[in-house]
Scaffold this active site. Structure first.
Site, PDB file in Angstrom:
ATOM      1  N   THR A   2     -21.885  57.661 -55.205  1.00 13.53           N
ATOM      2  CA  THR A   2     -20.656  57.970 -55.949  1.00 13.53           C
ATOM      3  C   THR A   2     -19.461  57.132 -55.515  1.00 13.53           C
ATOM      4  O   THR A   2     -18.368  57.279 -56.067  1.00 13.53           O
ATOM      5  CB  THR A   2     -20.306  59.460 -55.798  1.00 13.53           C
ATOM      6  OG1 THR A   2     -20.138  59.777 -54.410  1.00 13.53           O
ATOM      7  CG2 THR A   2     -21.407  60.341 -56.381  1.00 13.53           C
TER       8      THR A   2
ATOM      9  N   LYS B 164     -17.044  53.745 -55.032  1.00 11.28           N
ATOM     10  CA  LYS B 164     -16.546  52.795 -56.029  1.00 11.28           C
ATOM     11  C   LYS B 164     -17.478  51.606 -56.205  1.00 11.28           C
ATOM     12  O   LYS B 164     -17.869  51.254 -57.327  1.00 11.28           O
ATOM     13  CB  LYS B 164     -15.148  52.318 -55.627  1.00 11.28           C
ATOM     14  CG  LYS B 164     -14.528  51.336 -56.617  1.00 11.28           C
ATOM     15  CD  LYS B 164     -13.135  50.917 -56.157  1.00 11.28           C
ATOM     16  CE  LYS B 164     -12.533  49.901 -57.118  1.00 11.28           C
ATOM     17  NZ  LYS B 164     -11.191  49.456 -56.649  1.00 11.28           N
TER      18      LYS B 164
ATOM     19  N   TYR C 172     -27.125  31.469 -54.749  1.00 11.05           N
ATOM     20  CA  TYR C 172     -26.591  31.475 -56.112  1.00 11.05           C
ATOM     21  C   TYR C 172     -26.558  30.055 -56.684  1.00 11.05           C
ATOM     22  O   TYR C 172     -26.860  29.839 -57.857  1.00 11.05           O
ATOM     23  CB  TYR C 172     -25.182  32.075 -56.154  1.00 11.05           C
ATOM     24  CG  TYR C 172     -25.050  33.427 -55.501  1.00 11.05           C
ATOM     25  CD1 TYR C 172     -26.140  34.288 -55.378  1.00 11.05           C
ATOM     26  CD2 TYR C 172     -23.828  33.855 -54.969  1.00 11.05           C
ATOM     27  CE1 TYR C 172     -26.015  35.528 -54.758  1.00 11.05           C
ATOM     28  CE2 TYR C 172     -23.697  35.095 -54.368  1.00 11.05           C
ATOM     29  CZ  TYR C 172     -24.793  35.917 -54.250  1.00 11.05           C
ATOM     30  OH  TYR C 172     -24.669  37.136 -53.633  1.00 11.05           O
TER      31      TYR C 172
ATOM     32  N   HIS D  22     -21.643  33.279 -40.700  1.00 15.55           N
ATOM     33  CA  HIS D  22     -22.646  34.336 -40.614  1.00 15.55           C
ATOM     34  C   HIS D  22     -22.848  34.743 -39.167  1.00 15.55           C
ATOM     35  O   HIS D  22     -22.818  33.907 -38.261  1.00 15.55           O
ATOM     36  CB  HIS D  22     -23.989  33.864 -41.175  1.00 15.55           C
ATOM     37  CG  HIS D  22     -23.991  33.692 -42.659  1.00 15.55           C
ATOM     38  ND1 HIS D  22     -24.848  32.834 -43.310  1.00 15.55           N
ATOM     39  CD2 HIS D  22     -23.245  34.275 -43.631  1.00 15.55           C
ATOM     40  CE1 HIS D  22     -24.631  32.898 -44.607  1.00 15.55           C
ATOM     41  NE2 HIS D  22     -23.657  33.756 -44.822  1.00 15.55           N
TER      42      HIS D  22
ATOM     43  N   GLU E 184     -30.643  27.963 -42.426  1.00 20.02           N
ATOM     44  CA  GLU E 184     -29.424  27.515 -41.756  1.00 20.02           C
ATOM     45  C   GLU E 184     -29.631  27.556 -40.243  1.00 20.02           C
ATOM     46  O   GLU E 184     -30.651  28.065 -39.744  1.00 20.02           O
ATOM     47  CB  GLU E 184     -28.234  28.389 -42.149  1.00 20.02           C
ATOM     48  CG  GLU E 184     -28.344  29.831 -41.748  1.00 20.02           C
ATOM     49  CD  GLU E 184     -27.208  30.705 -42.282  1.00 20.02           C
ATOM     50  OE1 GLU E 184     -26.899  31.715 -41.622  1.00 20.02           O
ATOM     51  OE2 GLU E 184     -26.643  30.391 -43.340  1.00 20.02           O
TER      52      GLU E 184
ATOM     53  N   GLU F 198     -21.869  43.999 -44.330  1.00 25.65           N
ATOM     54  CA  GLU F 198     -21.605  43.071 -43.225  1.00 25.65           C
ATOM     55  C   GLU F 198     -21.133  43.841 -42.003  1.00 25.65           C
ATOM     56  O   GLU F 198     -20.688  44.985 -42.099  1.00 25.65           O
ATOM     57  CB  GLU F 198     -20.508  42.078 -43.614  1.00 25.65           C
ATOM     58  CG  GLU F 198     -20.949  40.948 -44.514  1.00 25.65           C
ATOM     59  CD  GLU F 198     -19.845  39.908 -44.634  1.00 25.65           C
ATOM     60  OE1 GLU F 198     -19.811  38.977 -43.795  1.00 25.65           O
ATOM     61  OE2 GLU F 198     -19.024  40.036 -45.548  1.00 25.65           O
TER      62      GLU F 198
END
Length: 680
Positions: A24, A26, A167, A260, A217, A104
């Site tokens: 529930t 946001k 992406y 990262h 990486e 994160e």
């Protein structure tokens, strides 16, 4: 080791029943609406202690109740970092087959404890944390926060540490007409719940997957382990699926955390350059920028004897089939309502102590250190760190401290987080250090040192604790030197733990610009080093390209590709962060232009959750409010790219705008060289 048979849980698709923890909230609500409209079978969710209905779906008070009543195959955990560990543990206890954690800054020691639990069961598999998630483009199943318009059904499997690089990869495959089968974002944390080899095992037997892409990486051994698996796979398979890869961080600053949490090389770990070479030697086709993957994969599929036209037709049919079944939501509706997932605290992972601070900490536990010294042929390296493969803490031992030899001679001795190192583990480490025949007093001191390092590691939530040691032949005693201690900053940032340790941070040892960037939620790292002390003034000045990028993986790759494609040297790594705004972009310009070496600024954006038009507005804001005297090259691709490009084109400002990386990189280096000539 992690139970092998849970690997099959990664094969999500139309059949996958998904629940959300934190349903529930946001972010979860917005994500669920988009995913449901896209086709994901979300069957309900959990809100602790509450029951009811949300988005027309049931809400249950516990994960156990949701498992019993809704029979989910997977759960997406959409809670903040300080709640994530508890949510993951509850999902493990309920035996949910696939657990996807996106937050994160989940403290490392929470994750170590979770993996200690996972290693004792055979029902649940974890993806994440700090991961974009997992998505089946063919099965229209998204568990994560990937930008949906970038994806298209097809036949290439992708596994990636970096969200933004994945992406870019996906977009290249979509433009090439190949599409994607299954994309697994393993995340950029120190320990990943799922790694490259796990994904490769899924792709090997997946009938929808014809080709495979790895996005790696700096940090850890996942790429090396993938290379070992690929070498074996190519030997035992008559027609192996073609594999291509990129490894970010080839220009990473040694010792720095490159955005990262896991993007740093621990003692005994390979550099990004070495990983690149190892993958290439295993038969993987390497690229320097993910924009190239579409064309490269087409060539590889053709060379492997596969029918590329048939693959493209199948991908196109998949897209047409979906469009006739369901109304496609507009790109704008998918992204105007999207906000980044919880990202509490400043983007920083790692608190480093000076040698004197580390020595004081050891002294408090009865371990005396000698003044730091240059490595000698007789010194040994001992570290308490993380074995990313075993997903556990380990003793790392090397009979030499020579950096050129440590990679080949270091060995890890993993142990269970909840139990600590056993006597047998410590004896094995002693033997590898070549100290098993040392005098009894020295051996006893070495064992006490290991026990002390483990105590500090666990109690202070360390990332890695390293010392050098040697035997004093005249007294048969152990000399400890060169302590290097690094701690997990997320324990404080996300959970408020280790405040006393965090208070000892010595900002005077850090670059002021990097500290200032941290306060604004920006990750900024000067290159090649924070000062010219380790290089000549001339060499240092040659790093003259300022880079402004969204996403840590893309920021690393931008610096790498500028060098590999055009010979350009970047003055910095800069990740605007997941909460990038037009104000963040302006602040990024301020930081970059404070470096007097910068002769040109390269804004390289791939819009996923970050919108290209917002970045364009930020660039205009910087020009309006700052006195920018150097040329600026802007490359915008991804979400709302046409709007962003139009904003730049209509601005009337002296900006160079491109949508392709190679043309933009060429222009950046050309401008930098022209500026250098004028300055001479």
């Amino acid at each position: 080791m992690f139970p092998e048979h849970t690997i099959q849980n990664l094969k999500i698709g139309k059949h996958t029943r998904v629940i959300f923890q934190g349903f529930t909230g946001k972010q979860a609500t917005q994500n669920a609406k988009q995913s449901i409209e896209w086709g994901t079978k979300i069957v309900g969710g959990v809100r602790p202690g509450k029951s009811g209905e949300h988005l027309g779906l049931p809400v249950l008070p516990t994960v156990g109740a949701a498992m019993e009543q809704l029979k989910p195959d997977a759960t997406g955990i959409y809670v903040a970092a300080h709640q994530a560990a508890g949510a993951i543990e509850e999902a493990i206890e309920a035996e949910i087959p696939l657990i996807v954690a996106v937050a994160e800054h989940v403290p490392l020691h929470d994750i170590l404890r979770i993996h200690s639990m996972l290693n004792t069961q055979s029902k649940s598999r974890l993806v994440g944390a700090n991961a974009p998630g997992i998505i089946s483009a063919i099965g229209r199943c998204r568990i994560g926060f990937q930008p949906l318009p970038t994806f298209s059904p097809g036949h290439v499997g992708v596994v990636a540490k970096s969200g933004t690089l994945s992406y870019e990869t996906v977009a290249s495959l979509t433009r090439a007409g190949l599409g994607q089968s299954l994309c697994i974002g393993v995340g950029g944390d120190v320990i990943a719940g799922t790694n490259f080899v796990d994904a490769l095992k899924v792709f090997e037997h997946d009938e929808d997957t014809e080709g495979i892409i790895l996005v790696g990486e700096v940090g850890g051994r996942a790429e090396e382990e993938a290379a070992e698996w690929i070498r074996d796979y190519r030997k035992r398979t008559s027609q192996p699926k073609p594999i291509a890869a990129v490894v970010g961080g080839r220009c990473a600053r040694p010792g720095a955390v490159m955005g990262h949490a896991g993007a740093w090389a621990a003692p005994g770990e390979a550099s990004a350059q070495t990983k690149h070479r190892i993958l290439e030697d295993a038969g993987v086709t390497m690229v320097d920028h993910p924009e190239k993957f579409g064309g490269v994969m087409k060539e590889l599929l053709a060379k492997s004897g596969r029918n590329v036209q048939k693959i493209e037709e199948s991908a196109a049919n998949q897209r047409r089939s979906y469009h006739t079944q369901q109304r496609r939501p507009s790109t704008n509706s998918l992204y105007r309502s999207t906000t980044p997932l919880p990202n509490l605290g400043i983007q920083r992972r790692g608190l480093s102590f000076s040698a004197s601070q580390a020595a004081d900490m050891l002294s408090e536990h009865g371990i005396n250190t000698s003044p730091s010294a240059e490595p000698s042929p007789d010194s040994h390296l001992l570290s308490l760190t993380v074995d990313r493969t075993a997903r556990s803490p380990c003793i790392l031992a090397s009979p030499t401290t020579n950096p050129d030899q440590t990679y080949h001679r270091a060995k890890k001795f993993p142990f269970d987080y909840r139990q600590g190192p056993s006597q047998s583990i410590m004896q094995e480490a002693l033997a590898h250090l070549q100290l098993d025949a040392a005098p009894p007093l020295a051996k006893a001191s070495a064992v006490k040192l290991m026990q002390t390092l483990w105590t500090l590691y666990r109690e202070k939530e360390a990332l890695t604790l390293t010392v050098h040691l040697a035997i004093d032949a005249s007294s048969d005693t152990l000399h400890v030197t060169n302590p290097s201690f690094h701690f997990d900053d997320a324990a404080f940032r996300s959970n408020g733990r280790q405040a006393d340790l965090h208070a000892l941070r010595d900002l005077s040892r850090e670059d002021p610009a990097e500290v200032e960037a941290e306060r604004d939620g920006i990750v900024y790292v000067k290159l090649p080093t924070a000062s010219p002390s380790s290089a000549s003034e001339t060499d240092y000045a040659a790093y003259n390209i300022g880079t402004l990028v969204n996403g840590a993986g893309l920021a690393m790759n931008t610096v790498d590709a500028l060098l590999s494609q055009q010979g350009g040297l970047s003055a910095n790594f800069l990740d605007t962060g997941g909460k990038a705004t037009s104000e963040t972009v302006k602040r990024s310009f301020e930081l970059i232009l404070r470096d007097s070496r910068v002769k040109v600024v390269f804004v390289n954006i791939f819009g996923g959750l970050t919108l290209c038009d917002m970045i364009a507005e930020g660039v205009l804001k910087a020009f309006r409010e700052l006195e920018i005297k150097v040329p600026v090259v802007v490359r915008l691709r991804g979400t709302n790219e046409e709007v962003g490009q139009r904003i730049i084109a209509d601005s009337g400002l002296p900006l160079y705008a491109y949508d392709g990386f190679e043309e933009a990189a060429k222009k950046v280096v050309e401008l930098a060289r022209e500026a250098e000539k004028r300055g001479r």
